[in-house]
Design a protein around this motif. Structure first.
Motif, PDB file in Angstrom:
ATOM      1  N   TRP A  20       0.830  -1.205   0.000  1.00  0.00           N
ATOM      2  CA  TRP A  20       0.000   0.000   0.000  1.00  0.00           C
ATOM      3  C   TRP A  20       0.866   1.259   0.000  1.00  0.00           C
ATOM      4  N   VAL A  21       1.984   1.197   0.742  1.00  0.00           N
ATOM      5  CA  VAL A  21       2.881   2.357   0.758  1.00  0.00           C
ATOM      6  C   VAL A  21       3.434   2.608  -0.640  1.00  0.00           C
ATOM      7  N   VAL A  22       3.880   1.502  -1.275  1.00  0.00           N
ATOM      8  CA  VAL A  22       4.427   1.633  -2.633  1.00  0.00           C
ATOM      9  C   VAL A  22       3.347   2.126  -3.598  1.00  0.00           C
ATOM     10  N   SER A  23       2.112   1.550  -3.463  1.00  0.00           N
ATOM     11  CA  SER A  23       1.018   1.983  -4.341  1.00  0.00           C
ATOM     12  C   SER A  23       0.673   3.445  -4.114  1.00  0.00           C
ATOM     13  N   GLY A  24       0.680   3.857  -2.824  1.00  0.00           N
ATOM     14  CA  GLY A  24       0.391   5.259  -2.532  1.00  0.00           C
ATOM     15  C   GLY A  24       1.415   6.188  -3.153  1.00  0.00           C
ATOM     16  N   ALA A  25       2.686   5.769  -3.072  1.00  0.00           N
ATOM     17  CA  ALA A  25       3.723   6.596  -3.677  1.00  0.00           C
ATOM     18  C   ALA A  25       3.537   6.670  -5.188  1.00  0.00           C
ATOM     19  N   ALA A  26       3.170   5.511  -5.785  1.00  0.00           N
ATOM     20  CA  ALA A  26       2.945   5.502  -7.237  1.00  0.00           C
ATOM     21  C   ALA A  26       1.765   6.393  -7.611  1.00  0.00           C
ATOM     22  N   LEU A  27       0.678   6.319  -6.802  1.00  0.00           N
ATOM     23  CA  LEU A  27      -0.480   7.173  -7.077  1.00  0.00           C
ATOM     24  C   LEU A  27      -0.126   8.639  -6.938  1.00  0.00           C
ATOM     25  N   ALA A  28       0.678   8.941  -5.898  1.00  0.00           N
ATOM     26  CA  ALA A  28       1.091  10.337  -5.724  1.00  0.00           C
ATOM     27  C   ALA A  28       1.901  10.811  -6.918  1.00  0.00           C
ATOM     28  N   ALA A  29       2.808   9.932  -7.380  1.00  0.00           N
ATOM     29  CA  ALA A  29       3.600  10.304  -8.557  1.00  0.00           C
ATOM     30  C   ALA A  29       2.707  10.491  -9.775  1.00  0.00           C
ATOM     31  N   GLY A  30       1.697   9.576  -9.897  1.00  0.00           N
ATOM     32  CA  GLY A  30       0.758   9.729 -11.010  1.00  0.00           C
ATOM     33  C   GLY A  30      -0.023  11.011 -10.921  1.00  0.00           C
ATOM     34  N   GLY A  31      -0.432  11.370  -9.674  1.00  0.00           N
ATOM     35  CA  GLY A  31      -1.160  12.620  -9.497  1.00  0.00           C
ATOM     36  C   GLY A  31      -0.326  13.818  -9.887  1.00  0.00           C
ATOM     37  N   VAL A  32       0.951  13.795  -9.487  1.00  0.00           N
ATOM     38  CA  VAL A  32       1.848  14.900  -9.862  1.00  0.00           C
ATOM     39  C   VAL A  32       1.991  14.965 -11.376  1.00  0.00           C
ATOM     40  N   PHE A  33       2.112  13.771 -12.002  1.00  0.00           N
ATOM     41  CA  PHE A  33       2.236  13.743 -13.459  1.00  0.00           C
ATOM     42  C   PHE A  33       0.998  14.340 -14.137  1.00  0.00           C
ATOM     43  N   LEU A  34      -0.200  13.931 -13.628  1.00  0.00           N
ATOM     44  CA  LEU A  34      -1.430  14.463 -14.218  1.00  0.00           C
ATOM     45  C   LEU A  34      -1.544  15.955 -14.010  1.00  0.00           C
ATOM     46  N   LEU A  35      -1.112  16.424 -12.814  1.00  0.00           N
ATOM     47  CA  LEU A  35      -1.163  17.854 -12.546  1.00  0.00           C
ATOM     48  C   LEU A  35      -0.248  18.617 -13.498  1.00  0.00           C
ATOM     49  N   LEU A  36       0.960  18.084 -13.696  1.00  0.00           N
ATOM     50  CA  LEU A  36       1.887  18.746 -14.615  1.00  0.00           C
ATOM     51  C   LEU A  36       1.352  18.702 -16.040  1.00  0.00           C
ATOM     52  N   ARG A  37       0.751  17.575 -16.385  1.00  0.00           N
ATOM     53  CA  ARG A  37       0.197  17.449 -17.740  1.00  0.00           C
ATOM     54  C   ARG A  37      -0.942  18.443 -17.950  1.00  0.00           C
ATOM     55  N   ARG A  38      -1.797  18.572 -16.900  1.00  0.00           N
ATOM     56  CA  ARG A  38      -2.902  19.525 -17.003  1.00  0.00           C
ATOM     57  C   ARG A  38      -2.376  20.949 -17.145  1.00  0.00           C
ATOM     58  N   ARG A  39      -1.340  21.263 -16.374  1.00  0.00           N
ATOM     59  CA  ARG A  39      -0.761  22.615 -16.483  1.00  0.00           C
ATOM     60  C   ARG A  39      -0.160  22.852 -17.864  1.00  0.00           C
ATOM     61  N   ARG A  40       0.484  21.808 -18.406  1.00  0.00           N
ATOM     62  CA  ARG A  40       1.069  21.950 -19.730  1.00  0.00           C
ATOM     63  C   ARG A  40      -0.029  22.157 -20.771  1.00  0.00           C
ATOM     64  N   ARG A  41      -1.159  21.402 -20.617  1.00  0.00           N
ATOM     65  CA  ARG A  41      -2.263  21.558 -21.567  1.00  0.00           C
ATOM     66  C   ARG A  41      -2.868  22.965 -21.463  1.00  0.00           C
ATOM     67  N   ARG A  42      -3.006  23.470 -20.242  1.00  0.00           N
ATOM     68  CA  ARG A  42      -3.542  24.821 -20.083  1.00  0.00           C
ATOM     69  C   ARG A  42      -2.596  25.852 -20.671  1.00  0.00           C
ATOM     70  N   ARG A  43      -1.281  25.633 -20.486  1.00  0.00           N
ATOM     71  CA  ARG A  43      -0.318  26.574 -21.069  1.00  0.00           C
ATOM     72  C   ARG A  43      -0.410  26.548 -22.591  1.00  0.00           C
ATOM     73  N   HIS A  44      -0.611  25.308 -23.130  1.00  0.00           N
ATOM     74  CA  HIS A  44      -0.743  25.187 -24.578  1.00  0.00           C
ATOM     75  C   HIS A  44      -2.012  25.902 -25.066  1.00  0.00           C
ATOM     76  N   GLN A  45      -3.118  25.758 -24.309  1.00  0.00           N
ATOM     77  CA  GLN A  45      -4.348  26.459 -24.672  1.00  0.00           C
ATOM     78  C   GLN A  45      -4.148  27.974 -24.637  1.00  0.00           C
ATOM     79  N   PHE A  46      -3.420  28.412 -23.631  1.00  0.00           N
ATOM     80  CA  PHE A  46      -3.182  29.854 -23.524  1.00  0.00           C
ATOM     81  C   PHE A  46      -2.324  30.339 -24.693  1.00  0.00           C
ATOM     82  N   GLU A  47      -1.332  29.536 -25.056  1.00  0.00           N
ATOM     83  CA  GLU A  47      -0.433  29.938 -26.142  1.00  0.00           C
ATOM     84  C   GLU A  47      -1.157  29.971 -27.478  1.00  0.00           C
ATOM     85  N   ARG A  48      -2.103  29.056 -27.674  1.00  0.00           N
ATOM     86  CA  ARG A  48      -2.821  29.065 -28.964  1.00  0.00           C
ATOM     87  C   ARG A  48      -4.093  29.901 -28.911  1.00  0.00           C
TER      88      ARG A  48
END
Length: 798
Positions: A486-514
């Protein structure tokens, strides 16, 4: 002097320690075996009952103390003691219980001993009864019951039948007779109650009618008519319905229907089904086939019937309890059987029936000299246990544990579950009669912790005899159930959440740029995600379009075209239990009157072809008109017959072809005969299958005149500005996460736009463009006040 003092001191210490060990099951069992060996039969019975109270489940090689294991067959030993005491019935019952538990088969020596004593018990004849035999009591009870039933004395018939079932609940004839008598008695009571109620309901209906409360009177009269035709009730019902309808226009009738449905729904929600039924009478008087009212009436009638049934059950249970407490056991049995006729399997009624039978049986046999011996309940657990270090244990790798077993006794038993620390646990039990015994199935679910868990089960019969059993389960937790995965899974989920957050920010930046801008100023809204504030209006249309044509009117750019497009999509995917809707969108803007019917025909044909209905190919009607030909309402009627036939063959439901006509103002400039021909399609030829929802601006002024062909044809619905909350969501949600709003900005935009969706879209479109140009992400009040809305693109907007 030293030795006598030491002996006395040792005896004193042993006396203090005795209560700690002398109350264990194996101590009583060893005492019982010594008593049996010495021929002390009564002391053996006492010790075995003590052992059973502490451990009721027989066992092979059961650990007692230290490393010692014993074969534990308490019911076998109890039967031997009873046999030597001359109590043959009790002995046979004890032997049968040991056989039912099944463990004795694991010991050949114990099995041989059991069989030998069973043969000895068979050789002893049962004692002669002092009174009539159970068979004689049963015959007499059935004969007396039939005689009372012939005379119509149903309560006396059930009372007479009670002794037979108390002695033996198995005879089919007696059980069926009791069930039949209970149902007949209940039906007779219901007929008497109904007959007494009908006259009272008629008088009440007359009074309500005289007081002007026609809906309440109508409901009472319908209840009277349900019992059978009644000329006076029918006359009064017609009078009540006439009062409800009175003289009113179609619009007034629709308003009264909608109001009555709303009030009925509110009364139902507040737990007033009778008052809700009163309000529905207004709907039935104005529109007898209203589907919503019929559905609600069915639901309310069922609720009233369920309430009345519950009242009958409660009254019957109270009567049965009172009779039982007063010693009127036959009367208690009759009352409980009436409850079972109303609600089959009612748990408390079944308990009361068993208690009444038990008391009647006890009274019948009290003077018969039968053996007054009651064995403690026998327990048998169903889990796959194995012997580990002399202890029976179930080993599992699943933390979800379920203990199952049975308790066997002459009467239903009460079962309690305790954890390792003596705290109560919540389990389930269910009892059923099997021959002369009651088998009580028991079950308990637990979430296991790592290691050993012991559950204690205590079974107590109707006479207070108790027995106890313990069940130990050992949970060996597998590696994947430990905390580390569970600890390992939680860490993986946290990493996934960070990845999704960064991806969302990148998509918003792309929307702003276009320079992403979701707002639309000009074209109709096709995306449901951008269509706000019209859900109540859409629901109203969907609830009305089954039976009525609708006219949507409002100022330009208020959203009528977008509303028609959204309605088209809703109707396409609507799963209605009665209708199949086929929506057809038609834009009449710029359509001259000679092309009207051709435009309608081409639009309908294109929709049916897209639905894959296999309609035959045809030249375009508009091409025919443009080429100098004629396409009038006669040609449209001919084609409509074929199209509707194809639709009816393709659907098991009723077909509704819904024409969604935009810019219907064009009809104002047509010859009145064209409008009359169009109106005849809906009113006469295809009234059952054709309906229209039209939208325009000047319709209300032109078509409210009595000389208009459309006078009093449509139900009119105004399309106004949307409410503040959905208007605010229209501002904020399309750009959520991309732009921020200073406090008060969304409210100010809605205020300046007057709640009009098109104006909101125009202002937001301009604001987003400005922030892109200035590379900012926060919209301020100053931006709102200084930014002009964008220009107009087309005739209609959001």
């Amino acid at each position: 002097m030293v030795r006598p003092v030491a002996v006395l001191l040792l005896a004193f210490l042993l006396g203090l320690a005795a209560p700690a060990w002398a109350d264990l099951w194996y101590v009583h069992y060893e005492n019982a075996e010594r008593a049996l060996a010495a021929g002390e039969w009564r002391r053996a019975v006492e010790e075995l009952n003590q052992a059973l109270e502490r451990k009721a489940d027989s066992g092979r090689r059961v650990r007692s103390y230290g490393m010692k294991v014993v074969d534990y067959f308490p019911y076998l030993k109890l039967g031997i003691a009873y046999h030597h005491l001359g109590q043959a019935t009790a002995a046979r019952e004890a032997f049968d219980t040991e056989v039912r538990l099944g463990v004795v088969d694991q010991s050949p020596e114990a099995r041989r001993e059991l069989e030998r004593y069973q043969e000895l018990a068979k050789s002893i004849p049962p004692p002669e009864p002092d009174g009539p035999t159970p068979e004689e009591i049963t015959r007499e009870a059935l004969a007396a019951s039939r005689q009372f039933e012939t005379q119509g004395r149903l309560d006396d018939a059930m009372t007479a039948l009670a002794p037979a079932l108390a002695l033996d609940p198995q005879p089919v004839a007696a059980r069926e007779a009791m069930a039949r008598l209970g149902a007949a008695a209940l039906a007779e009571e219901e007929r008497a109650r109904r007959a007494a109620t009908l006259g009272r309901q008629l008088d009440d209906a007359r009074q309500r009618l005289a007081a002007g409360d026609a809906p309440a009177a109508a409901r009472l009269l319908r209840e009277v008519l349900l019992a059978g035709e009644n000329a006076e009730a029918r006359r009064l019902l017609d009078e009540a319905q006439a009062m409800i309808v009175a003289d009113s226009s179609a619009a007034e009738r629709r308003a009264r229907i909608d109001g009555a449905l709303t009030e009925a729904a509110q009364l139902e929600a507040s737990g007033q089904p009778a008052a809700a039924l009163d309000r529905l009478e207004t709907v039935f008087a104005l529109e007898a086939t209203n589907p919503a009212a019929r559905e609600q009436r069915t639901r309310l009638t069922a609720a009233l019937e369920a309430s009345a049934q519950q009242a009958r059950v409660t009254a019957g249970l109270t009567s049965a309890r009172d009779h039982l407490a007063a010693g009127r056991f036959e009367a208690a049995l009759s009352a409980a059987n009436r409850v079972l006729a109303v609600e089959r399997g009612q748990s408390e009624a079944l308990v009361l029936v068993r208690q009444a039978y038990s008391e009647i049986s006890r009274r019948l046999l009290a003077a018969g000299g039968s053996e007054a011996v009651n064995l403690p309940p026998a327990l048998r657990f169903g889990g796959p246990r194995q012997e580990i270090d002399g202890v029976l244990v179930e080993v599992t790798t699943n933390p979800e544990f379920r203990l199952t077993g049975v308790a066997i006794d002459r009467s239903p038993v009460d079962v309690r579950f305790l954890d390792d620390h003596g705290r109560p646990l919540v389990g389930t039990t269910s009892s059923q009669a099997v021959g002369d015994y009651f088998v009580t199935e028991l079950a308990l679910g637990r979430q296991l912790a790592a290691g050993d868990t012991t559950v204690t089960v205590i079974a107590t019969d109707a006479e207070g005899q108790s027995s106890r059993g313990e069940y130990t389960v050992r949970y060996r937790r597998p590696w994947f159930r430990s905390p580390w995965p569970w600890v390992v899974s939680g860490a993986a989920l946290a990493a996934g959440g960070v990845f999704l957050l960064l991806r969302r920010r990148r998509r918003r930046r792309h929307q702003f740029e276009r320079r992403f801008n979701p707002f639309i100023a000009g074209a109709p809204i096709f995306d449901e995600a951008l269509f706000y504030g019209r859900e109540p209006l859409l629901q109203r249309i969907l609830q009305t379009v089954h039976n009525n044509s609708l006219l949507l009117h409002g100022e330009r750019r208020i959203g009528k075209t977008s509303l028609l497009h959204q309605l088209e999509r809703r109707l396409q995917r609507l799963d209605d239990p009665e209708f199949t809707f086929v929506p057809v969108f038609v834009d009449l803007q710029g359509t001259p009157e000679e092309r009207l019917f051709a435009a309608l025909a081409d639009a309908i044909h294109d929709v049916l072809k897209a639905r894959g209905l296999g309609v035959p190919g045809r030249p375009s009607a508009l091409d025919i008109v443009q080429g100098g030909g004629v396409y009038s309402h006669h040609e449209l009627i001919r084609e409509l017959h074929g199209w509707l036939k194809s639709l009816r063959e393709a659907s098991p439901k009723r077909v509704k072809l819904v024409l969604l006509i935009d810019e219907v103002d064009e009809l104002n400039d047509y010859d009145s005969r064209v409008s009359q021909n169009l109106r005849s399609l809906f009113m006469k030829r295809f009234a059952e299958n054709l309906v229209a929802v039209v939208a325009g601006v000047r319709i209300r002024k032109e078509w409210e005149k009595e000389g208009s062909p459309w006078y009093n044809f449509f139900e009119e619905i105004a399309v106004d500005a949307i409410e503040p909350e959905p208007a605010r969501r229209l501002v904020v949600e399309p750009v959520r996460g991309l732009f921020r709003f200073a406090p008060g900005v969304p409210e100010r935009i809605v205020e300046l736009a007057g709640g009009r969706p098109f104006q909101i879209q125009r202002r937001c479109l301009a604001l987003v463009q400005r922030l892109h140009e200035e590379k900012r992400r926060t919209i301020t009040l100053e931006d709102v006040e200084t930014t002009a809305p964008t220009g107009v693109v087309s005739e209609d907007g959001a």
